[in-house]
Each structure stands twice: as structure tokens, then as C-alpha cells.
Design a protein around this motif. Structure first.
Motif, PDB file in Angstrom:
ATOM      1  N   VAL A  94      41.502  39.195  39.918  1.00 37.38           N
ATOM      2  CA  VAL A  94      41.988  38.185  40.861  1.00 37.38           C
ATOM      3  C   VAL A  94      43.249  38.678  41.576  1.00 37.38           C
ATOM      4  O   VAL A  94      43.400  38.518  42.793  1.00 37.38           O
ATOM      5  CB  VAL A  94      42.250  36.857  40.134  1.00 37.38           C
ATOM      6  N   LEU A  95      44.170  39.287  40.835  1.00 36.46           N
ATOM      7  CA  LEU A  95      45.392  39.809  41.450  1.00 36.46           C
ATOM      8  C   LEU A  95      45.081  40.900  42.469  1.00 36.46           C
ATOM      9  O   LEU A  95      45.664  40.932  43.566  1.00 36.46           O
ATOM     10  CB  LEU A  95      46.331  40.345  40.367  1.00 36.46           C
ATOM     11  N   VAL A  96      44.167  41.791  42.121  1.00 34.40           N
ATOM     12  CA  VAL A  96      43.816  42.877  43.048  1.00 34.40           C
ATOM     13  C   VAL A  96      43.173  42.310  44.317  1.00 34.40           C
ATOM     14  O   VAL A  96      43.556  42.685  45.443  1.00 34.40           O
ATOM     15  CB  VAL A  96      42.867  43.873  42.355  1.00 34.40           C
ATOM     16  N   LEU A  97      42.210  41.411  44.161  1.00 31.14           N
ATOM     17  CA  LEU A  97      41.536  40.839  45.328  1.00 31.14           C
ATOM     18  C   LEU A  97      42.491  39.982  46.154  1.00 31.14           C
ATOM     19  O   LEU A  97      42.444  40.012  47.397  1.00 31.14           O
ATOM     20  CB  LEU A  97      40.332  40.013  44.889  1.00 31.14           C
ATOM     21  N   ASP A  98      43.355  39.233  45.503  1.00 32.38           N
ATOM     22  CA  ASP A  98      44.306  38.388  46.217  1.00 32.38           C
ATOM     23  C   ASP A  98      45.302  39.242  46.987  1.00 32.38           C
ATOM     24  O   ASP A  98      45.662  38.935  48.135  1.00 32.38           O
ATOM     25  CB  ASP A  98      45.029  37.469  45.226  1.00 32.38           C
ATOM     26  N   THR A  99      45.759  40.327  46.364  1.00 35.22           N
ATOM     27  CA  THR A  99      46.686  41.237  47.051  1.00 35.22           C
ATOM     28  C   THR A  99      46.018  41.908  48.236  1.00 35.22           C
ATOM     29  O   THR A  99      46.602  42.004  49.332  1.00 35.22           O
ATOM     30  CB  THR A  99      47.192  42.296  46.057  1.00 35.22           C
ATOM     31  N   ALA A 100      44.767  42.358  48.067  1.00 37.47           N
ATOM     32  CA  ALA A 100      44.048  42.991  49.175  1.00 37.47           C
ATOM     33  C   ALA A 100      43.829  42.024  50.328  1.00 37.47           C
ATOM     34  O   ALA A 100      43.999  42.381  51.499  1.00 37.47           O
ATOM     35  CB  ALA A 100      42.710  43.532  48.671  1.00 37.47           C
ATOM     36  N   ALA A 101      43.474  40.786  49.989  1.00 35.71           N
ATOM     37  CA  ALA A 101      43.263  39.791  51.045  1.00 35.71           C
ATOM     38  C   ALA A 101      44.553  39.502  51.796  1.00 35.71           C
ATOM     39  O   ALA A 101      44.554  39.348  53.022  1.00 35.71           O
ATOM     40  CB  ALA A 101      42.703  38.516  50.442  1.00 35.71           C
ATOM     41  N   THR A 102      45.663  39.436  51.089  1.00 35.91           N
ATOM     42  CA  THR A 102      46.948  39.164  51.736  1.00 35.91           C
ATOM     43  C   THR A 102      47.353  40.303  52.663  1.00 35.91           C
ATOM     44  O   THR A 102      47.953  40.080  53.733  1.00 35.91           O
ATOM     45  CB  THR A 102      48.029  38.930  50.671  1.00 35.91           C
ATOM     46  N   LEU A 103      47.049  41.537  52.275  1.00 36.80           N
ATOM     47  CA  LEU A 103      47.430  42.690  53.095  1.00 36.80           C
ATOM     48  C   LEU A 103      46.495  42.891  54.284  1.00 36.80           C
ATOM     49  O   LEU A 103      46.926  43.353  55.345  1.00 36.80           O
ATOM     50  CB  LEU A 103      47.436  43.955  52.229  1.00 36.80           C
ATOM     51  N   ILE A 104      45.217  42.539  54.127  1.00 36.52           N
ATOM     52  CA  ILE A 104      44.249  42.819  55.197  1.00 36.52           C
ATOM     53  C   ILE A 104      44.211  41.706  56.224  1.00 36.52           C
ATOM     54  O   ILE A 104      44.171  41.955  57.430  1.00 36.52           O
ATOM     55  CB  ILE A 104      42.853  43.034  54.585  1.00 36.52           C
ATOM     56  N   VAL A 105      44.204  40.452  55.772  1.00 33.64           N
ATOM     57  CA  VAL A 105      44.161  39.318  56.703  1.00 33.64           C
ATOM     58  C   VAL A 105      45.432  38.498  56.506  1.00 33.64           C
ATOM     59  O   VAL A 105      45.978  38.443  55.404  1.00 33.64           O
ATOM     60  CB  VAL A 105      42.917  38.444  56.467  1.00 33.64           C
ATOM     61  N   PRO A 106      45.917  37.850  57.555  1.00 34.32           N
ATOM     62  CA  PRO A 106      47.124  37.023  57.402  1.00 34.32           C
ATOM     63  C   PRO A 106      46.811  35.756  56.609  1.00 34.32           C
ATOM     64  O   PRO A 106      46.088  34.884  57.079  1.00 34.32           O
ATOM     65  CB  PRO A 106      47.531  36.698  58.833  1.00 34.32           C
TER      66      PRO A 106
END
Length: 392
Positions: free
Chosen positions: A69-81
């Protein structure tokens, strides 16, 4: 239905994951992004929804689920606003780790959650103090809540074990008193038979019958004394009321009549050839029927009950069934019996005779209590001899 049972997650896990996913999607759709723009995209929805999938495995692998969850949440935050927030998916994953893992693992997970959340949401600039306080404060609240729930459940479990142990001890004291009365009866009978034999020593037939009764009483007394020693306890309070005759299988008719008068229509049937039972077996049959009928009156609602006593060659079976909507009572203060521990009492009594007890709902509705008690040939013969001796 067979496919649903083979899924590696429970229905509740799927509901929790779906609810957390919906909350995160709503947050993404209606809250502003870090740069002040309200940019909603298909990629953003996909990333937010994908981050909720690890929650399906949170019970079996809580730490791994939180890490994904942390990895996916971090990736989503960095890729999309994404908006600055502590998402519901992250809250559920961290709460599960705090509930299932010891303090050190929880502390590491909390520190990793706070660090990655702050870095991903504020990369390239120093966050304002409001944004810097939210992740640590939210993490503290989630972990603190999980620890409080763990402590509360531990106290509840300890109290339940204490009540169960006390119930077993109380039931064993009751059984010990009942067995004591039965053994005392046998000793009294033996004393009378010895006196009768001594008084009629000149009549061999009378003396022979007295000795046969004496022998059977002695065997039964020894067997029941061994059972008594298994459940004897220290510090028993002295009896304040006179001892009453112990009930047996012959008293089931009276018990059924009392059940009818109490408002539960009850049928009674006896199958097989009636014969005397050893006192402890008869008492167990009576007590099980008594507890089961009490349970039916309390839990079955508007129902009918039936009591069936079946005599077989080397065993006896007592069945109590009802057609109501009763459920299995918990083995605690709400269960049946005057002492509040009917199921425990039934199991204790059946175990003393190496019998089997089946308790549960019936396939066609209602509830059933079935106890099967073995009876050796010697026990049956001795009980018959004892019965004839008592009649004379």
C-alpha cells in the motif's frame, strides 16, 4: 458457493477494501491537488483503486499488505497530482499491522508510514506546519486506537477464561456432591445387607441373595468412588439443607410435565425395553434433559419440544429436540442452567461416563441435544440386582 469458500480472503476483507477504496476515490475526485489544480484523470483513478487491492490480504500478511500500500500510494502521489491526505486505505493497513504485530514491528511500520507520506506529498519543498503535523498525528491516533482495542480484547478474553474456569469448578463441586450422595446410598445398602445376612445366617438362600446384592453394591460404589475422586475439590462449603433423593431416568416424566406447565409443549417417548440404570447414569440422563429443556424455554421462542429416551443393549441415549429458532448458547453467563453454565455441565457429566454429546441446530430447523452414554453388561446387571434389592 464452493468458489467463494476457496477465495484467499473473507467477505469482510473485500467489504473493507471496497469501502476504503471508495473513500480514497472520493477524496481524489473532490479535493484539490498539491499545486492547487483540480486535475482528475483515468490514470489517477486506476492508481487510487489499485492501492486498495493489498487490503484483501491484510489478515494473512498485514506487514506485506502495508508495504505494498505504501509503495502504490507513493507511486500514485508522484505520478498523478493527489490531494494531501492520509488515505483510508493507508489507515486500514496500518491499523491491521498494529492489531496483529508486536510493538517493535508496529513502531517500524508507523515510522515508515509517516516518512514515506511526508516525502511523497512534499517532495521538492518544505511543507507548511499543518501538512507536516497531519501524518504523524494520524498515525499516532490509528496506532493508539489499535493498541487500546488489543488491550480491551485481552481483558475480555482473560475474564472469559476466568468465568469458564470458575464454571467448571462449580460444576465439578455439584457433581462431586451428587456422586457422594449416591456412594453413601450404596454403603448404607451394603450395611443393611450385611445385617440381614447376619440375622438370617441359618437360611442359606436369604444369605446368598443378600451377598449377591452386597457384591453388586460394592462394585458400583467402588466405580462411582473412582469417578468422585476425579472431580473432588478442596474447600467445599458444608451443606445447609437436608440431602434430597437424586433424580434419575424414571423422573423424566415429571420433568416433561414441569416443562409443559412452564409453557413449552413437550412430548415424551421411551424406546427399547426399560431397565434400571446405574445411579450416576440415570442422574446424568435427567440433568441433561433438564438443561436442554431449560435452554429450549429460554431460546427457542414459540416452539414444541420432544424428549426421547432410548435403551439399547449396551448404551442409553437421551435426545431433546425443539422446532424453534434457538441458537447455540455461549459457554458463559448467558448459557442455560441455574448456574448459567449448562453446556459445560453437560459436557462434564457425559465425559465422566466416556460418552458423546452432540449439541447444535438441526438441518430442518430447531435445536437438538443428544447424549449417548455407554453401559457395560456388568453395570446393567449390577443395576438390576441393586434395583431388586431395593424393592425387597
Amino acid at each position: 458457493m464452493s468458489n467463494a469458500r476457496e477465495l484467499p480472503w473473507a467477505h469482510s476483507d473485500a467489504l473493507v477494501a471496497g469501502g476504503a477504496c471508495v473513500m480514497n476515490l472520493l477524496s481524489y475526485a473532490f479535493f484539490n491537488a498539491p499545486d492547487g489544480r483540480h486535475a482528475v484523470s483515468v490514470a489517477g483513478f486506476l492508481f487510487v483503486a489499485l492501492a486498495a487491492l493489498p487490503l484483501l490480504a491484510r489478515r494473512r500478511h498485514p506487514v506485506a499488505a502495508l508495504a505494498v500500500v505504501l509503495v502504490l500510494d507513493t507511486a500514485a502521489t508522484l505520478i498523478v497530482p493527489l490531494p494531501r491526505h492520509f488515505g483510508a486505505v493507508l489507515v486500514v493497513a496500518l491499523y491491521t499491522v498494529a492489531r496483529a504485530r508486536p510493538g517493535l514491528v508496529t513502531a517500524i511500520a508507523a515510522a515508515a508510514t509517516v516518512s514515506l507520506t511526508l516525502l511523497s506529498q512534499n517532495i521538492g519543498h518544505v511543507p507548511p506546519w499543518q501538512d507536516a503535523v497531519v501524518p504523524p498525528l494520524t498515525t499516532l491516533i490509528v496506532v493508539g486506537t489499535a493498541m487500546a482495542v488489543n488491550r480491551w480484547q485481552a481483558e475480555v478474553a482473560a475474564n472469559r477464561r476466568l468465568l469458564a474456569d470458575r464454571a467448571v469448578a462449580d460444576e465439578r463441586r455439584r457433581i462431586a456432591r451428587e456422586l457422594h450422595d449416591i456412594v453413601a446410598h450404596h454403603i448404607t445398602t451394603m450395611q443393611l445387607m450385611v445385617g440381614g445376612a447376619r440375622a438370617n445366617v441359618a437360611e442359606p438362600e436369604v444369605v446368598s441373595e443378600a451377598l449377591v446384592t452386597l457384591e453388586s453394591s460394592g462394585r458400583l460404589a467402588l466405580r462411582e468412588m473412582r469417578q468422585l475422586l476425579d472431580v473432588l475439590r478442596d474447600g467445599d462449603e458444608p451443606e445447609t439443607t437436608p440431602a434430597q433423593p437424586q433424580p434419575g431416568a424414571d423422573d423424566l416424566g415429571r420433568l416433561v410435565e414441569e416443562s409443559r406447565l412452564a409453557g413449552l409443549p413437550t412430548d415424551f417417548g421411551v424406546h427399547g425395553q426399560r431397565r434400571p440404570l446405574p445411579p450416576t447414569v440415570g442422574l446424568t440422563v435427567f440433568r441433561i434433559a433438564q438443561e436442554a429443556l431449560t435452554n429450549a424455554r429460554r431460546h427457542a421462542g414459540r416452539a414444541r419440544a420432544s424428549v426421547r429416551l432410548t435403551y439399547r443393549q449396551n448404551r442409553v441415549t437421551i435426545e431433546v429436540r425443539d422446532d424453534g429458532g434457538g441458537t447455540l448458547p455461549r459457554e458463559g453467563p448467558s448459557s442455560v442452567g441455574s448456574g448459567g453454565y449448562g453446556l459445560i455441565g453437560m459436557r462434564e457429566r457425559v465425559a465422566l461416563h466416556d460418552g458423546t454429546l452432540t449439541v447444535g441446530p438441526q438441518a430442518d430447523g430447531g435445536f437438538a441435544v443428544v447424549a449417548d452414554l455407554p453401559l457395560t453388561t456388568d453395570e446393567a446387571a449390577e443395576a438390576a440386582v441393586q434395583h431388586e434389592g431395593a424393592r425387597r
